[in-house]
Structure formats: C-alpha cells, structure tokens
Write a protein that holds these residues in place. Structure first.
Motif, PDB file in Angstrom:
ATOM      1  N   TYR A 133      -5.161  -5.528   3.877  1.00 39.65           N
ATOM      2  CA  TYR A 133      -4.144  -6.149   3.033  1.00 39.65           C
ATOM      3  C   TYR A 133      -3.738  -7.480   3.637  1.00 39.65           C
ATOM      4  O   TYR A 133      -3.845  -7.688   4.848  1.00 39.65           O
ATOM      5  CB  TYR A 133      -2.908  -5.243   2.913  1.00 39.65           C
TER       6      TYR A 133
ATOM      7  N   ASP B  94      -1.217  -4.242  -4.867  1.00 37.61           N
ATOM      8  CA  ASP B  94      -1.549  -5.486  -5.557  1.00 37.61           C
ATOM      9  C   ASP B  94      -0.405  -6.492  -5.447  1.00 37.61           C
ATOM     10  O   ASP B  94       0.767  -6.134  -5.603  1.00 37.61           O
ATOM     11  CB  ASP B  94      -1.840  -5.181  -7.034  1.00 37.61           C
ATOM     12  N   LYS B  95      -0.742  -7.739  -5.193  1.00 38.17           N
ATOM     13  CA  LYS B  95       0.281  -8.753  -4.921  1.00 38.17           C
ATOM     14  C   LYS B  95       1.252  -8.951  -6.086  1.00 38.17           C
ATOM     15  O   LYS B  95       2.431  -9.264  -5.875  1.00 38.17           O
ATOM     16  CB  LYS B  95      -0.367 -10.078  -4.539  1.00 38.17           C
TER      17      LYS B  95
ATOM     18  N   GLU C  48       0.788  -8.744   0.018  1.00 39.10           N
ATOM     19  CA  GLU C  48       0.548  -7.416  -0.551  1.00 39.10           C
ATOM     20  C   GLU C  48       1.363  -6.339   0.171  1.00 39.10           C
ATOM     21  O   GLU C  48       1.132  -5.150  -0.012  1.00 39.10           O
ATOM     22  CB  GLU C  48      -0.941  -7.082  -0.455  1.00 39.10           C
TER      23      GLU C  48
ATOM     24  N   GLN D   9      -6.883  -1.822  -6.440  1.00 38.45           N
ATOM     25  CA  GLN D   9      -6.079  -2.776  -7.199  1.00 38.45           C
ATOM     26  C   GLN D   9      -4.939  -2.093  -7.957  1.00 38.45           C
ATOM     27  O   GLN D   9      -3.912  -2.715  -8.228  1.00 38.45           O
ATOM     28  CB  GLN D   9      -6.954  -3.557  -8.180  1.00 38.45           C
TER      29      GLN D   9
END
Length: 392
Positions: free
Chosen positions: A88, A253-254, A92, A228
């Motif tokens: 990561y 996921d960001k 994230e 994701q």
C-alpha cells in the motif's frame, strides 16, 4: 425529547452493557468475576509505554494530520508488507481512534439507504448496528456450530442480489474464535470475484492471537484480485494490549480512504498524537511479550474448554484464536425448565454464580454464551468452579 430516526435504529453494545452491570454489582460489594470484557488483561509492554513518555517529553502533543502521522502510516505500510505481503501507499492508509472507528467510517462512506451487507454469523456485536446506522440492511449468513461455523458458499451465493454492496469478514472471529483458513477463503473469493459491485471488509484485529496450524492469511493473501474493492481493518489494541490507546487503521483503495478521511475530518479529526507515536514503536519493533501472551491465552483456553465440557448439556469446541470461547448450551437449555434462552441463562449465571458472561444472541447465534479468557488463571479456575456448581 424527540430523537433522530437513525439513533433509534441502534442499541447500546451488549458487551458494554453487561460489563457495566457487572461492575455496578462489584461496586456494591458483590464478588463478581467479569468474563465479558474484550481486552487483554496484560499491561502494555514497557518499550511501547516508554516511547509514549518520550513523545510527551519531546512535545509531540499537537494535532497531527487527520489520517495519521507520516511515521505511523509508514509503520503500517511496512507491517502490511512484511507480515501480510500486501503493498500500500500512504494515500491508501488512514489511522483512526480505534478499529471500531475505522469500520464505522468505512461503512458511512460506502453504504447508502437500502444497500445490503452480508454478515456471517456469529458476528461482532457492533457490525449490524453500524450497518443500520449507515442506512444499510444487515443480511445474515447463517452458519452452525456442528460445522464449526464454516461458511457454505452456496448459501453465500444465494444471498447475493443487485442490492448487495458489502461482505464483512472477521478472522479470527469474535465471538467464536474461528479462523477462516486459506481453503475456505479461496471458496469465498471464488464467489465474490464474480460480483464486481461487492466490496469486502477484512477485520484482522485478532490476527496475532491465533494458534491455528496455518500461518495467518486474510482474503487478499488468497485472492489479490479483490484488492481494489477490499478494505483491511486492523489496529494495535488486541495484539499489543493497547485497547485504551485507541489506535486502529484501514488500508484500501485511495478513493475510499479519501472519503473516510473527509468524514473523520468532521468528526474526531486525528487520533491521539501520543498514542500514534506509541503505535509506531509497537509496529516497528519485535514484541517479545506477544508470544508469551499468546502462550498464556492458549493455556487458559485449553483449561476453560476442558472444564466447560464437564458440565452436562454443554459443548465447547476448541477455538483457533482470540481470547474467547463460545460454548453451546443448546442441550442444557432444552432440558432446563426454568430458563428458555441464552439471555435468561446469562442473567442466571450472573445472579447465581456471580460470573458475568455475554449471551450468544448478542452475536447473532442463540443458545451460546461468550466467555472471555482475558483474565488471570486463578480467576478462571474460580469462575469454572462456580459455573459447574450453579449449572449442575
């Protein structure tokens, strides 16, 4: 006073309510053994406490970035890479005031009114209420004790529809102590991978309190393709005996993390700066106390399982981890003419045995009780003696 509809959707935590009742009786002079609390009885290791003192002395007492200090986020990234083989980046990761806040923020960020969330039973008491507060609908995936709470993937598939938004997993599981091994996770993944609209939450908070023969795996270790749409949830509370320090984190996921950060900016802002410094130290160093704590938990576990199985009508299977056992009282309640359910049983045990436990119905499974073994062995011996006497 008229309250909001959403606040009336949820109830106070059952474990907290029973712990409060037990402590109230203790304050009145009753000799109560409290086996409801989900926190280690060991002290935080000294190397972690020393780092907190150093942080105070160095003036690290100001607000931090909302999503956590750069130092702690790097420690989390390194931990996930080293221990879980997951990669990561900083955007994230988010640090919150406990794993519970991370779960709450995640669901608030992704669940809309009418969205369905599949939760395997038994489940941690807060899952269903957090889903309801988010506007979602908890959909329970039934399991049974006879099959050691294994998930039937056909049943999982049958629960999925166009409204399904999230699948929640907690392994090792609170309250049952069940670990979802890699074979079971592969079967679950084979279903989830086909439904690209479904998010996944993996609550790994008991990762290190684990004695299954297999090294700990989470769902991303067996199915990286789900990354994701999976959020990993963890913290330092259970493994490092840091419950009161209130540090949890999420990795995902960001865009999801960004929305969680926005919500946190309008609620608690950052977690404690001092606790973050201590958590970074916890993750960056080898905790020599951890295997010793685990060894003691397993010793207590073996003793309690053995003692409970001596009581007629009680079945207590060995667990894979956590610091709980979750015995079945199905046969006991069937034969007992005075008690009709596990809530009445828990109250009876509190009144007669002076031992506080939590009914299984609070976790979505009737006819069980959850017993915490996060207490010294002498207290557990006395508690088992009282249970045997009052239930025989």
């Amino acid at each position: 006073m008229k309250f909001s509809k959403r606040i009336n959707l949820i109830q106070p935590s059952s474990t907290m309510a029973l712990t409060s009742k037990a402590n109230e009786l203790k304050h009145k002079g009753e000799d109560i053994i409290v086996l409801t609390v989900g926190e280690p009885d060991f002290d935080t290791p000294n190397y972690i406490k020393d780092s907190a003192k150093k942080a105070i002395d160095e003036g690290l007492t100001k607000y931090t970035a909302i999503d956590g200090t750069a130092e702690l986020k790097k420690s989390i990234i390194d931990k996930l890479k080293t221990e879980n083989n997951l990669e990561y980046s900083s955007n994230e990761i988010i640090v919150s005031a406990g794993c519970k806040q991370s779960i709450f923020n995640f669901l608030q960020a992704v669940i809309d009114d009418g969205d369905e969330v599949i939760i395997p039973q038994p489940y941690w008491v807060s899952y269903a209420d957090i889903v309801k507060y988010s506007g979602g609908i908890p959909v329970m995936l039934q399991t049974n004790y006879e099959n050691n709470f294994d998930i039937d993937v056909t049943e999982l598939e049958n629960l999925i529809n166009e409204k399904t938004k999230l699948f929640m997993i907690n392994s090792p599981n609170n309250p049952s102590g069940k670990y979802y091994d890699s074979e079971l996770l592969k079967k679950i993944s084979s279903v989830l991978i086909k439904h690209t609209n479904i998010l996944v939450s993996s609550d790994d908070i008991y990762e290190h309190i684990h004695w299954h023969a297999e090294k700990f795996h989470n769902i991303l270790n067996v199915c990286p393709e789900l990354k994701q749409r999976t959020v990993i949830l963890n913290g330092v509370s259970k493994a490092y005996s840091m419950t009161g320090w209130r540090i949890g984190y999420a990795a995902g996921d960001k865009e999801i993390i960004k929305k969680m950060k926005t919500l946190q900016s309008q609620s608690t802002s950052c977690a404690s700066s001092i606790s973050q410094a201590a958590a970074s130290t916890a993750l960056n160093n080898t905790c020599h106390e951890l295997p010793e704590m685990n060894k003691e938990y397993k010793k207590r576990h073996d003793f309690v399982v053995s003692e409970l199985n001596k009581i007629d009508g009680v079945e207590c299977k060995p667990t894979d981890g956590t610091f709980y056992v979750f015995p079945s009282f199905k046969d006991y309640l069937k034969e007992n003419k005075l008690l009709s359910n596990d809530t009445e049983l828990a109250l009876y045990i509190l009144e007669k045995a002076k031992v506080a436990v939590v009914p299984g119905s609070a976790f979505g499974i009737d006819n069980h009780i959850r017993i915490s073994i996060a207490i010294d062995m002498d207290s557990l011996k006395e508690a088992m003696k009282r249970l045997n006497t009052s239930l025989s």
